[in-house]
Design an enzyme around this catalytic site. Sequence first.
Site, PDB file in Angstrom:
ATOM      1  N   ASP A   1       1.606  -7.630   2.404  1.00 11.97           N
ATOM      2  CA  ASP A   1       1.280  -6.284   2.290  1.00 11.97           C
ATOM      3  C   ASP A   1       2.418  -6.022   1.813  1.00 11.97           C
ATOM      4  OD1 ASP A   1       0.654  -3.601   2.177  1.00 11.97           O
ATOM      5  OD2 ASP A   1      -0.605  -3.396   3.406  1.00 11.97           O
TER       6      ASP A   1
ATOM      7  N   SER B   1       3.730   2.408   8.176  1.00 11.81           N
ATOM      8  CA  SER B   1       3.513   1.028   7.442  1.00 11.81           C
ATOM      9  C   SER B   1       5.091   0.876   6.692  1.00 11.81           C
ATOM     10  CB  SER B   1       2.689   1.203   6.034  1.00 11.81           C
ATOM     11  OG  SER B   1       1.549   0.974   6.539  1.00 11.81           O
TER      12      SER B   1
ATOM     13  N   HIS C   1       0.954  -0.876  -0.150  1.00  8.75           N
ATOM     14  CA  HIS C   1      -0.012  -0.123   0.185  1.00  8.75           C
ATOM     15  C   HIS C   1       1.063   1.438   0.070  1.00  8.75           C
ATOM     16  CE1 HIS C   1       0.516  -0.096   4.837  1.00  8.75           C
ATOM     17  NE2 HIS C   1       0.094   1.243   4.614  1.00  8.75           N
TER      18      HIS C   1
HETATM   19  N1  ARG Z   1      -4.690   0.557   7.667  1.00  7.91           N
HETATM   20  C1  ARG Z   1      -4.031   0.518   6.963  1.00  7.91           C
HETATM   21  C2  ARG Z   1      -2.519   1.950   7.076  1.00  7.91           C
HETATM   22  O1  ARG Z   1      -3.676   2.778   7.514  1.00  7.91           O
HETATM   23  C3  ARG Z   1      -3.603  -0.182   5.367  1.00  7.91           C
HETATM   24  C4  ARG Z   1      -3.872   1.202   4.260  1.00  7.91           C
HETATM   25  C5  ARG Z   1      -3.793   0.811   2.816  1.00  7.91           C
HETATM   26  N2  ARG Z   1      -5.195  -0.766   3.091  1.00  7.91           N
HETATM   27  C6  ARG Z   1      -6.509  -0.586   2.561  1.00  7.91           C
HETATM   28  N3  ARG Z   1      -7.294  -1.394   2.154  1.00  7.91           N
HETATM   29  N4  ARG Z   1      -6.591   0.289   2.166  1.00  7.91           N
HETATM   30  O2  ARG Z   1      -1.720   2.664   6.356  1.00  7.91           O
HETATM   31  N1  GLU Z   2      -1.210   1.094   7.259  1.00  8.68           N
HETATM   32  C1  GLU Z   2      -0.423   1.804   8.369  1.00  8.68           C
HETATM   33  C2  GLU Z   2       0.588   2.976   7.544  1.00  8.68           C
HETATM   34  O1  GLU Z   2       0.305   3.399   6.411  1.00  8.68           O
HETATM   35  C3  GLU Z   2      -0.160   2.202   9.502  1.00  8.68           C
HETATM   36  C4  GLU Z   2      -0.934   1.846  10.223  1.00  8.68           C
HETATM   37  C5  GLU Z   2      -0.948   2.003  11.222  1.00  8.68           C
HETATM   38  O2  GLU Z   2      -1.526   3.411  11.499  1.00  8.68           O
HETATM   39  O3  GLU Z   2      -0.605   2.141  12.834  1.00  8.68           O
HETATM   40  O4  GLU Z   2       2.087   4.250   7.997  1.00  8.68           O
END
Ligand code: ARG
Ligand code: GLU
Length: 719
Positions: free
Chosen positions: A222, A654, A86
């Site tokens: 990921d 991330s 991502h």
């Molecule tokens: N929650 C994770 C972060 O904050 C992954 C986001 C990307 N994935 C998604 N399905 N949108 O970045």
């Molecule tokens: N998916 C998040 C990012 O892009 C990390 C997850 C979080 O927020 O802890 O940094």
Amino acid sequence: MKNLFISLIIVGLFAGFTARADEGMWIPLLLQKENIADMQAKGLKLSAEEIFSLNQTSLKDALVIFGRGCTGELISDEGLLLTNHHCGYGQIQSHSSLENDYLTNGFWAYSKEEELVNKGLTVTFLVSMADVTSDVLAEVTSQMTEAERQLKIKENSDKIIANATKGTHYTANIRPFYYGNEFYLFVNEVFKDVRLVGAPPSAIGKFGGDTDNWMWPRHTGDFSLFRIYADKDGKPADYSPDNVPYHPKKFFKISTAGVQEGDFTMVYGYPGATQEYLPSVAVEQLVNVTNPHRIRVRDAILEIMEKEMNADPLVRIQYSSKNAGVANAWKKWIGENKGLKRMNAIERKKELEHQFYQWVGSTPENRGKYSMVLHRLDSLYQVMNPYQLGFDYFVEAGMSMELVKSVRIINSLLQIKENTPQAALNIEIDKVKASYDAFFKDYDQHTDRQIFDAVFLGLYPQYCPAEFLPDIFTKMETKYKGNRLKFGDELYQKSMFVSKDKVQALLATFTYKDIKKIQKDPGFILYNSLMNKYLNDISPKLALMQAERDSLMRLWMEAQRKFQTNKRFYPDANSTLRLTYGVVKPYYPRDGVQYEPFTSLDGIMQKDNPDIYDYNVPEKIREMYRTKNYGPYAVNGRLPVSFIATNHTTGGNSGSPVLNADGNLIGVNFDRNWEGTMSDVMYDPDMCRNISLDIRYFLFVVDQFAWAKNLIQEMVLVK
Ligand code: ARG
Ligand code: GLU
């Protein structure tokens, strides 16, 4: 007697607020002083110097800020870089088309020649850091206004930065910590030629999609791979075919030994922003005003995007990256609100404030300095609330409309003068053309129009306080007799900014005289109306209030550090390098349920469903599962996929390396669990977990699924 009684209560309560195990994003420069003993007691086998050092090569030299918002780590001597799928999503998406759909099929460079160039992508290494608080605050006095203070700080900082970078190709910045009570200098080296090396199909790299996002148990592979290139002297350079793979000072060895429950882990990276020290009134604003409204707007956007993406494969490609961005924060805010309510966060903050009031009366000095700070924050937030709401709608329902984004691209051409030489003008025109090409590649007018109707014409006037509504809405009342859809029809028929052909025609023959034409465009008029409202009625006052809030928060932060004497403080995340550590651990999300800390390919197959886009497992993986063809990466017949631990992380972490007690790579951080999303505001040791990709799943995909032996050969695998 009474006093003794009160102080006993206070001591008891304070103990309850001590930062408990695993909360905290620590400053690596202070590791030796603040954490190393605790870390070693929990299992770490390294010294502080091996993790972070200003004098010798250390783990920090294998880390980068990836792009603008993620972390990445070096995993080979040839500049091979690992981050999340991502995090590389924008790049993977921009190389994708219906013919070459890397989002769906994945991408692998089986030789360096096949790697793909990414315009604008940078990675940033940290060269050094230093506490520069006293230099930054030199000649700053408590009599200064906030504006004077900021000016002086800026002046001092500019000098420090100029000094730190003199005669080098480095860049530097200074960041406030603890709301401006402390300052640190960061010297960086920025590389600008970063190429795409590998990405699994979305059905692996984004498996579970937004349905599983922010959730545990999780089964997402990921990751994506990039390579850093430098000039022949190993220095950063713009893209050139002559550039060579960069040899980093340090890269991570990969451990295939795996993780067990209770194992020590640490996450090293660049957390973006947290707000752990807010007063109750600010948490109230977040929970009751900001979050609900932002969620409402994005509900509407997502519903339309998803409908159109499901209906048309081209729209899916065009909007997948935009959709993921909108959905990600939206879902986090929902989880955050739930968690803060479950934790009684507002009540707990009030309780803390109650204790503060008991303490503040204890000496005349404290009383003089701090007694008013919470009252002033209280009244400030009351005044600020409607402005904040006006601002949230301006951003979420105004500036994020695609029509508005399109208008913004043209802006640089409006700056030209009548006598700008043609050659200079052409350069500007070419830049604008390139931006429009990228914009229209991913633009679907039908989708945009529906979002515009629902959000801009619908929600904006319904929920934004009237005094912060752009004047264009008055015109809809007078000229269009309140028929907003008619206004929308004319706008989308007449504005050139929603039509690739019209914009191209304009740019093909662009001259100074065309500025008038642009200014008469109804899309431009709408944009202007938005900007005028913001610049005249929102931003000046909001900026003043924010300045006051900053100075009050600085005081409140100082007070909190003084009166909670037992608490180990760490500064809020601010996109600077931090280390967090914890253990692999299950948790109990609700009555009667325990979540194991590990997932495996078995779970992917349990979710497999060809009818649901997010759960459609690639045929090849199904086949490998049937034959249990996992190469050397399985444990007792199961292929590990991800794991959770108690590391305190946030957005920006991330792609961060997850390391074992020896400092070897065991995973890649990519998310948090649903029950723990409120940890940006309040951490709950029972509930908060970070989610990591198990490095063995990464190896399996690169090695066995993609058969990219060339990449595996570069890495150093240890047990
Ligand atoms: N929650 C994770 C972060 O904050 C992954 C986001 C990307 N994935 C998604 N399905 N949108 O970045
Ligand atoms: N998916 C998040 C990012 O892009 C990390 C997850 C979080 O927020 O802890 O940094």
